[in-house]
Scaffold this motif. Structure first.
Motif, mmCIF file in Angstrom:
data_model
loop_
_atom_site.group_PDB
_atom_site.id
_atom_site.type_symbol
_atom_site.label_atom_id
_atom_site.label_comp_id
_atom_site.label_asym_id
_atom_site.label_seq_id
_atom_site.Cartn_x
_atom_site.Cartn_y
_atom_site.Cartn_z
ATOM 1 N N LEU A 180 0.838 -1.198 0.000
ATOM 2 C CA LEU A 180 0.000 0.000 0.000
ATOM 3 C C LEU A 180 0.877 1.254 0.000
ATOM 4 O O LEU A 180 1.852 1.344 0.743
ATOM 5 C CB LEU A 180 -0.902 -0.022 1.242
ATOM 6 N N LYS A 181 0.537 2.220 -0.846
ATOM 7 C CA LYS A 181 1.349 3.431 -0.990
ATOM 8 C C LYS A 181 0.467 4.676 -1.000
ATOM 9 O O LYS A 181 -0.717 4.625 -1.339
ATOM 10 C CB LYS A 181 2.155 3.374 -2.291
ATOM 11 N N VAL A 182 1.107 5.794 -0.644
ATOM 12 C CA VAL A 182 0.452 7.092 -0.768
ATOM 13 C C VAL A 182 0.111 7.316 -2.237
ATOM 14 O O VAL A 182 0.942 7.074 -3.120
ATOM 15 C CB VAL A 182 1.369 8.231 -0.252
ATOM 16 N N GLY A 183 -1.123 7.743 -2.492
ATOM 17 C CA GLY A 183 -1.568 7.954 -3.863
ATOM 18 C C GLY A 183 -2.508 6.888 -4.366
ATOM 19 O O GLY A 183 -3.163 7.059 -5.404
ATOM 20 N N MET A 184 -2.603 5.773 -3.641
ATOM 21 C CA MET A 184 -3.569 4.729 -4.013
ATOM 22 C C MET A 184 -4.956 5.115 -3.530
ATOM 23 O O MET A 184 -5.111 5.793 -2.513
ATOM 24 C CB MET A 184 -3.158 3.376 -3.428
ATOM 25 N N TYR A 185 -5.960 4.646 -4.266
ATOM 26 C CA TYR A 185 -7.354 4.951 -3.918
ATOM 27 C C TYR A 185 -7.992 3.707 -3.309
ATOM 28 O O TYR A 185 -8.171 2.697 -3.986
ATOM 29 C CB TYR A 185 -8.146 5.379 -5.160
ATOM 30 N N ILE A 186 -8.310 3.778 -2.032
ATOM 31 C CA ILE A 186 -8.925 2.646 -1.338
ATOM 32 C C ILE A 186 -10.427 2.628 -1.583
ATOM 33 O O ILE A 186 -11.102 3.649 -1.425
ATOM 34 C CB ILE A 186 -8.641 2.720 0.176
ATOM 35 N N THR A 187 -10.928 1.492 -1.975
ATOM 36 C CA THR A 187 -12.376 1.326 -2.146
ATOM 37 C C THR A 187 -13.006 0.572 -0.976
ATOM 38 O O THR A 187 -14.190 0.688 -0.718
ATOM 39 C CB THR A 187 -12.711 0.569 -3.448
ATOM 40 N N ASP A 188 -12.187 -0.247 -0.288
ATOM 41 C CA ASP A 188 -12.691 -1.036 0.832
ATOM 42 C C ASP A 188 -11.516 -1.392 1.742
ATOM 43 O O ASP A 188 -10.548 -1.998 1.292
ATOM 44 C CB ASP A 188 -13.364 -2.317 0.310
ATOM 45 N N LEU A 189 -11.626 -1.019 3.010
ATOM 46 C CA LEU A 189 -10.571 -1.355 3.960
ATOM 47 C C LEU A 189 -10.554 -2.842 4.295
ATOM 48 O O LEU A 189 -9.631 -3.322 4.945
ATOM 49 C CB LEU A 189 -10.741 -0.548 5.254
ATOM 50 N N ASN A 190 -11.595 -3.558 3.873
ATOM 51 C CA ASN A 190 -11.644 -5.012 4.078
ATOM 52 C C ASN A 190 -11.513 -5.375 5.557
ATOM 53 O O ASN A 190 -10.808 -6.309 5.928
ATOM 54 C CB ASN A 190 -10.528 -5.687 3.277
ATOM 55 N N ASN A 191 -12.191 -4.609 6.412
ATOM 56 C CA ASN A 191 -12.086 -4.846 7.855
ATOM 57 C C ASN A 191 -13.438 -4.844 8.546
ATOM 58 O O ASN A 191 -13.556 -4.425 9.684
ATOM 59 C CB ASN A 191 -11.159 -3.815 8.501
ATOM 60 N N ASP A 192 -14.448 -5.334 7.849
ATOM 61 C CA ASP A 192 -15.763 -5.438 8.484
ATOM 62 C C ASP A 192 -15.782 -6.469 9.600
ATOM 63 O O ASP A 192 -16.784 -6.605 10.293
ATOM 64 C CB ASP A 192 -16.842 -5.798 7.447
ATOM 65 N N TRP A 193 -14.702 -7.203 9.766
ATOM 66 C CA TRP A 193 -14.604 -8.121 10.901
ATOM 67 C C TRP A 193 -14.393 -7.355 12.200
ATOM 68 O O TRP A 193 -14.436 -7.938 13.287
ATOM 69 C CB TRP A 193 -13.478 -9.135 10.699
ATOM 70 N N ILE A 194 -14.144 -6.040 12.083
ATOM 71 C CA ILE A 194 -14.067 -5.199 13.277
ATOM 72 C C ILE A 194 -15.467 -4.670 13.553
ATOM 73 O O ILE A 194 -15.954 -3.803 12.839
ATOM 74 C CB ILE A 194 -13.096 -4.020 13.082
ATOM 75 N N PRO A 195 -16.172 -5.175 14.573
ATOM 76 C CA PRO A 195 -17.525 -4.719 14.855
ATOM 77 C C PRO A 195 -17.550 -3.232 15.193
ATOM 78 O O PRO A 195 -16.582 -2.677 15.718
ATOM 79 C CB PRO A 195 -17.936 -5.561 16.069
ATOM 80 N N HIS A 196 -18.658 -2.605 14.876
ATOM 81 C CA HIS A 196 -18.888 -1.184 15.164
ATOM 82 C C HIS A 196 -17.944 -0.288 14.373
ATOM 83 O O HIS A 196 -17.849 0.901 14.647
ATOM 84 C CB HIS A 196 -18.726 -0.865 16.661
ATOM 85 N N ASN A 197 -17.233 -0.855 13.396
ATOM 86 C CA ASN A 197 -16.305 -0.039 12.635
ATOM 87 C C ASN A 197 -17.078 0.879 11.701
ATOM 88 O O ASN A 197 -17.756 0.417 10.789
ATOM 89 C CB ASN A 197 -15.363 -0.926 11.819
ATOM 90 N N THR A 198 -16.997 2.171 11.917
ATOM 91 C CA THR A 198 -17.716 3.128 11.078
ATOM 92 C C THR A 198 -16.755 4.096 10.404
ATOM 93 O O THR A 198 -17.136 5.185 10.013
ATOM 94 C CB THR A 198 -18.724 3.923 11.931
ATOM 95 N N ILE A 243 -5.175 7.748 -0.391
ATOM 96 C CA ILE A 243 -4.252 7.819 0.741
ATOM 97 C C ILE A 243 -3.327 9.016 0.514
ATOM 98 O O ILE A 243 -2.629 9.089 -0.493
ATOM 99 C CB ILE A 243 -3.412 6.527 0.849
ATOM 100 N N LYS A 244 -3.333 9.931 1.492
ATOM 101 C CA LYS A 244 -2.563 11.159 1.326
ATOM 102 C C LYS A 244 -1.299 11.212 2.174
ATOM 103 O O LYS A 244 -0.445 12.072 1.960
ATOM 104 C CB LYS A 244 -3.452 12.361 1.638
ATOM 105 N N LYS A 245 -1.199 10.307 3.164
ATOM 106 C CA LYS A 245 0.000 10.345 4.010
ATOM 107 C C LYS A 245 0.327 8.960 4.554
ATOM 108 O O LYS A 245 -0.550 8.093 4.690
ATOM 109 C CB LYS A 245 -0.186 11.344 5.157
#
Length: 402
Positions: A10-28, A35-37
């Motif tokens: 993963l690098k600065v400048g990539m466009y994330i469409t999904d953090l793929n972390n819905d296994w973290i409950p209550h994650n909003t 990604i800017k930094k």
């Protein structure tokens, strides 16, 4: 093109469409954007995320990635293999007969869990006898015909998530525990633990618990305390067994130590903690929330497979899939004939041949007369091609489950 990228690439400048972390409950947290930094990448890494999805057409690309289509094909293959395990529970009574009883039990369960939480919140005397009786009734219904409570578990309102989730989790744990051959006492305690796993949320401030927007990092830390609160309340409640406390306390722990409240790793997490973690994640990611559109049942099962090994126990994930089936109750499936049908009853002899309720024809693009079809019945030629997303056809599957 959507690609799955390891966190190391993963690098600065990539466009994330999904953090793929819905296994973290209550994650909003926000899941899309450029990604800017570097600090953002490190924050994602600390959350325990190993892979994210990027859109190469909106940001930097990388060769160190798989396409989303390739990932889905691999997950589909793993799903089919998991479905080849030995059969689960076989119904002992017809679905329509058990549905009458299941509706009563399901309604009673929501009311009783809500009443229990209210008593605990005001510090009143807590009588656990009704909860133990409820756990037995849920278990008996599952043994008679698990499809009834499974149907009801797909008919829910996002504004009543807390109570419905607790009841659904107890049903899933009953199915899972029966499939794994847990003893009667152990199974009973884990069902009670599932019913009361979110009891600690009575100590979570309402402005955080019911916040419609994204939680801040500080608010999320407060939310995470509910698992510890559940453990502490249950541990001091007369009539509650040790395995009930463990089940409730460990439902957010993860194999790699990224869970909470204790950050347990590997074998530090009990068998029952691993089971309830899988059940909890599945129910959470397939439910519509104020801030989250639920996945379809099949999508949810594939995600469990994707997250297994690092966060979830891979052996138990495959067993969980087998006890729910390749096409869990509530799935919308496309048949070879072009008809769409909602799965209303699993077939424990052959997961590919459930009972479906058809209502729409994709070739003619129009509704058809609702009909219930047992795909395993001799003479029935239609077969399932694949599971589909109800949103694609604007179909509310809840209308066809009863």
């Amino acid at each position: 093109m959507i690609k799955r990228v390891p966190i190391s690439a993963l690098k600065v400048g990539m466009y994330i469409t999904d953090l793929n972390n819905d296994w973290i409950p209550h994650n909003t947290q926000r899941k899309r954007g450029v990604i800017k930094k570097e600090e953002t990448i490190e924050k994602i890494r600390r959350m325990g995320v190993e892979f994210v999805y990027i859109d190469a057409s909106k940001g930097l690309d990388t060769q160190d990635a798989e396409t989303a289509a390739e990932v889905d094909r691999r997950n589909e293959s793993a799903l089919q293999q998991a479905g080849e395990l030995t059969p689960g529970l076989r119904p002992h009574v017809p679905l329509d007969e058990e549905m009458v009883i299941a509706q009563q039990v399901h309604s009673q369960a929501q009311g009783l869990v809500g009443e229990f939480m209210n008593h605990a919140k005001v510090g009143g005397a807590i009588d656990v006898a009704p909860i133990h009786q409820l756990a037995d009734e849920l278990q008996h219904s599952v043994l008679r015909n698990a499809n009834a409570l499974s149907c009801l578990g797909r008919i829910r309102e996002k504004d009543n998530y807390l109570l419905e989730h607790s009841v659904n989790l107890s049903v899933l744990m009953s199915l899972f525990g029966n499939y794994r051959g847990l003893s009667s006492d152990v199974l009973h305690q884990t069902i009670v633990g599932a019913l009361l796993h979110d009891l600690g949320k009575i100590l979570t401030p309402d402005e955080i618990l019911h916040k419609p927007g994204r939680l801040t990092a500080e608010e999320f830390e407060v939310m995470k305390l509910h698992a510890r609160h559940s453990r502490d309340i249950l541990a001091t409640t007369e009539g509650i067994g040790e395995l009930t406390v463990i089940t409730a306390a460990q439902h957010h722990e993860r194999l790699d130590g990224t869970g909470y409240p204790e950050g347990l790793k590997g074998d530090e997490i009990s068998e029952y903690g691993r089971m309830v973690a899988i059940s909890d994640v599945y129910d959470a990611i397939t439910a519509d929330r104020v801030y989250h559109k639920g996945m379809t049942p099949t999508q949810g099962l594939k995600k469990l497979l994707e997250w297994s090994g690092s966060h979830l126990d891979p052996v138990l994930v495959k067993q969980f899939i087998r006890c729910l089936g390749l096409y869990p109750v509530g799935s919308l499936v496309l048949l070879e004939s072009g008809r769409l049908g909602v799965v209303v009853e699993a077939n424990e002899s052959d997961q590919r041949l459930p009972t479906v309720r058809v209502m729409y024809h994709t070739k003619f693009r129009m509704p058809i007369t609702v009909d219930t079809i047992d795909l395993a019945k001799p003479g029935t030629q239609d077969r399932i091609l694949r599971a589909v997303d109800p949103e694609t056809y604007k179909i509310d599957v809840r209308k066809f489950l009863l």
